[in-house]
Write a protein that holds these residues in place. Structure first.
Motif, mmCIF file in Angstrom:
data_model
loop_
_atom_site.group_PDB
_atom_site.id
_atom_site.type_symbol
_atom_site.label_atom_id
_atom_site.label_comp_id
_atom_site.label_asym_id
_atom_site.label_seq_id
_atom_site.Cartn_x
_atom_site.Cartn_y
_atom_site.Cartn_z
ATOM 1 N N GLU A 185 4.840 3.695 3.754
ATOM 2 C CA GLU A 185 4.295 2.668 2.516
ATOM 3 C C GLU A 185 3.074 3.901 2.022
ATOM 4 O O GLU A 185 2.252 4.873 2.812
ATOM 5 N N VAL A 186 3.267 3.342 0.431
ATOM 6 C CA VAL A 186 2.234 4.601 -0.021
ATOM 7 C C VAL A 186 1.207 4.075 -0.910
ATOM 8 O O VAL A 186 1.206 2.697 -0.489
ATOM 9 N N PHE A 187 0.070 4.278 -0.704
ATOM 10 C CA PHE A 187 -1.730 3.245 -1.150
ATOM 11 C C PHE A 187 -2.574 4.295 -1.548
ATOM 12 O O PHE A 187 -2.236 5.095 -1.460
ATOM 13 N N ASP A 199 6.344 -1.382 10.877
ATOM 14 C CA ASP A 199 6.350 -1.145 9.461
ATOM 15 C C ASP A 199 4.654 -1.080 9.739
ATOM 16 O O ASP A 199 3.981 -0.590 10.521
ATOM 17 N N TRP A 200 3.825 -0.549 7.861
ATOM 18 C CA TRP A 200 2.118 -0.350 7.779
ATOM 19 C C TRP A 200 2.006 -1.686 6.438
ATOM 20 O O TRP A 200 3.203 -1.443 5.629
ATOM 21 N N GLU A 201 0.754 -1.690 6.684
ATOM 22 C CA GLU A 201 0.888 -2.565 4.886
ATOM 23 C C GLU A 201 -0.369 -2.252 5.283
ATOM 24 O O GLU A 201 -1.577 -2.382 5.825
ATOM 25 N N PHE A 202 -1.212 -1.621 3.663
ATOM 26 C CA PHE A 202 -2.243 -1.428 2.990
ATOM 27 C C PHE A 202 -2.436 -2.980 2.724
ATOM 28 O O PHE A 202 -2.074 -3.173 2.076
ATOM 29 N N PHE A 203 -4.214 -2.641 2.687
ATOM 30 C CA PHE A 203 -4.644 -4.308 2.090
ATOM 31 C C PHE A 203 -5.980 -4.274 1.762
ATOM 32 O O PHE A 203 -6.815 -3.411 2.584
#
Length: 645
Positions: A506-508, A564-568
């Motif tokens: 996950e890129v952020f 999984d990773w999720e960025f928000f």
């Protein structure tokens, strides 16, 4: 002597547009062209367009270049420009650079057959991701190079620059020598030929020497070109401002430049002709997370894709394990996801939504064979007439885990992760390129992978990257995952990072910092003693170190078979949520939301009960912000609402 600058770069730019293979990027507040390696001839033009009255190259001249070079392999040579006769592979005049030197090339015909002379300026370091302006002054046997208005480097050679170099039937080529090899991979802002003079005094009076200009194409100029038929406004002026109150009004071309004040959110918004843009808004903070919707799915769900079809609505596609009935698409209706369409899939792992022009696509990664023993993953196309997705293209895959769609230099690509073929996990994953003539995806490049799970595409400035999560090589999960960079028309290895059953990248971005998080699922090595727990393992966050031009470890976080990773973001705050799936004993494991705390890194702030959590998706509607998680162990996925204060 004609001292009029001859702007080589501007000559290559068509009036009112860009040449094919040319894109504009702005880095550090300065614009430059990125040149494509796929069409080197498209970046050329006849020399006769510059040398109108005489077909001889000047005997004395200066060349002024402003560029930003990418650090490349130690022995790589890249051409800034060349002047070449059409029927000959020889370079009449050219400029190329290596990581620590600059070469000026010219062709001399004073002897039979002629030969090429190379003038080398050593210890010229340009590949530091900074803008630099070079002035090369040539007069007979004397060659002088000034970099950023520093002390000139002078070289005297035995062979003088020719007094009468014919440019008849010759063409200039930007960033290449008419071949893909050696194409300039950085950004080019200025390329000017000044006949008969040393341009250094004309350049070295600017405040910022690194971007000093003599002549720059209009599209790269820092301020818009002044209209020919109008004066620039010389005095301050006032205008009426219309502000709408109440419920969210429509935003169309008729409402463009109007304001709306949202009293409930205490925010001021500006209509840009299609969307209300936030101008001033009280920032919300995440207070707690509540269960909002229990979504009963066709079977266990391996992945979710949330997407919006313009003028139709918000949708979610679930990748379900069992066929029939296969996977499903849900539409957001009256604040909830409602079943919309079933699609036959075969142990589907993930969906990917993407568009090409006005075409809308949805690709599924199938893990198993169909009833006929065929193994395909399928691209579906949205039918506006039928208002549903229909089969568009089948692609042979091998236990596909993931699709990634992206665009580079205006061309569309689709990459599939092939997990294994039979018992062989060390196989090729494939990158497909869209062929606009046939309207199909065709194989463009293969990349060796090991039990791969995920692709992640991202860009940093003008550069494109593709990261693969390698999971298992047949004997161990302790293997390298790789990051590739797009150079000269293909992906090339940029960096390798040791991972442990990597399942997701996950890129952020936080401010101007770039991060890359890996989800490590388990630690197993057939040749090593078994650990006390295969699944309790650190997942890692890496940060791009611009100086070192590589990702370096920033933080480790203990996870439990993370998938999984999720960025928000909520207001000014940034968050990461991890999908913890198994702790070695049970699939009922808390997944965790981490909040960015600056120098402390990411700190756990919410623990969310999940069962076999496989995927997280964050999405927003007019009613608020939500998290959507899928369970790989029960036919129930959940939508959670983020409550703010």
């Amino acid at each position: 002597t004609d001292l009029r600058p001859l702007d080589i770069l501007s000559e290559a730019v068509p009036a009112g547009g860009l040449a094919r293979g040319m894109r504009v990027f702005q880095v550090q507040g300065v614009r430059g062209f990125q040149l494509s390696a796929s069409r080197p001839r498209a970046l050329g033009f006849p020399a006769s367009r510059l040398f109108i009255h005489c077909d001889r190259f000047p005997e004395e001249f200066s060349i002024i270049v402003t560029l930003r070079a990418l650090r490349g392999p130690a022995k790589r040579n890249e051409y800034i420009f060349t002047l070449m006769v059409e029927e000959s592979p020889s370079v009449l005049v050219g400029l190329r650079y290596a990581p620590d030197k600059l070469h000026f090339l010219f062709w001399s015909q004073e002897r039979a057959g002629g030969w090429q002379t190379r003038v080398t300026f050593p210890n010229v370091s340009l590949s530091d991701n900074q803008w630099h302006t070079l002035v090369l002054a040539v007069s007979g046997q004397s060659f002088s190079l000034t970099v950023d208005c520093s002390i000139p480097k002078d070289v005297v050679v035995e062979t003088p620059f020719p007094a009468s170099l014919s440019v008849r039937r010759a063409s200039f080529y930007l960033g290449n020598r008419r071949r893909r090899k050696g194409v300039f991979t950085g950004l080019l802002r200025q390329l000017v030929l000044l006949p008969g003079a040393d341009a250094t005094p004309r350049i070295c009076h600017a405040v910022n020497f690194k971007v000093a200009t003599l002549s720059v194409p209009t599209v790269l100029q820092d301020v818009p070109a002044k209209p020919v038929s109008n004066e620039v406004l010389k005095y301050p002026y006032e205008t009426d401002m219309r502000v709408t109150l109440g419920a969210r009004p429509r935003c169309t071309k008729q409402e463009k430049a109007q304001f709306w004040f949202n009293a409930s959110r205490r925010g001021l918004y500006l209509c840009n002709g299609s969307t209300w843009l936030s101008m001033l808004e009280v920032q919300h903070r995440l207070d707690y997370v509540e269960e909002y919707q229990n979504l009963v799915t066709n079977s266990e769900t391996m992945g979710i894709e949330v997407f919006t079809i313009p003028k139709v609505g918000l949708f979610a596609a679930t990748a379900n394990r069992i066929t029939p009935p296969g996977s499903a698409i849900y539409r957001w209706t009256d604040g909830k996801f409602v079943h919309y369409q079933n699609i036959p899939t075969y142990q589907a792992q993930s969906w990917k939504y993407f568009t090409i022009g006005k075409k809308i696509f949805l690709a599924v990664a199938n893990f198993e064979q169909n009833e006929r023993g065929q193994e395909f993953s399928v691209i579906y196309k949205w039918s506006r007439r039928k208002a549903k997705f229909i089969t568009y293209q089948r692609i042979t895959t091998h236990s596909a885990r993931d699709w990634e769609a992206f665009v580079i230099e205006g061309e569309a690509f689709l990459a599939v992760v092939n997990h294994r073929e039979g018992n062989n996990h060390n196989i090729d994953s494939v990158i497909y390129r869209w062929n606009p003539r046939t309207g199909l995806f065709e194989t463009n490049q293969t990349i060796p992978t090991s039990g791969a799970y995920d692709w992640e595409f991202f860009t940093i400035g003008p550069y494109s990257f593709l990261a693969v999560a390698n999971t298992f090589n047949g004997t161990s999960t302790k293997i390298y995952s790789h990051i590739y960079i797009w150079l000269s028309g293909s992906f090339q290895l940029f960096q390798s990072i040791l991972t442990f059953g990597a399942a997701d990248w996950e890129v952020f971005h936080i401010g101007d910092r770039v991060f890359l998080a890996v989800a490590n699922s388990h630690s197993y090595d057939s040749g090593m003693p078994a650990p006390s727990n295969f699944y309790a393992i650190n997942s890692s966050i890496y940060e791009l170190n611009v100086t070192a031009q590589m990702f370096v470890k920033f933080q480790d976080l203990l996870t439990y078979s993370a998938l999984d990773w999720e960025f928000f973001s909520v207001g000014d705050d940034s968050f990461l949520v991890v999908a913890n799936s198994f702790d070695g004993f049970t699939f009922s494991v808390n997944s965790i939301i981490y909040r960015w705390q600056g120098y402390e890194g990411f700190v756990a702030v919410h623990h969310l009960p999940t069962v076999g959590c496989r995927d997280w998706e964050a999405f927003h509607t007019a009613e608020g912000s939500y998290l959507f998680y899928s369970s790989a162990k029960e036919p129930l996925s959940k939508v959670l609402k983020l409550k703010t204060t």
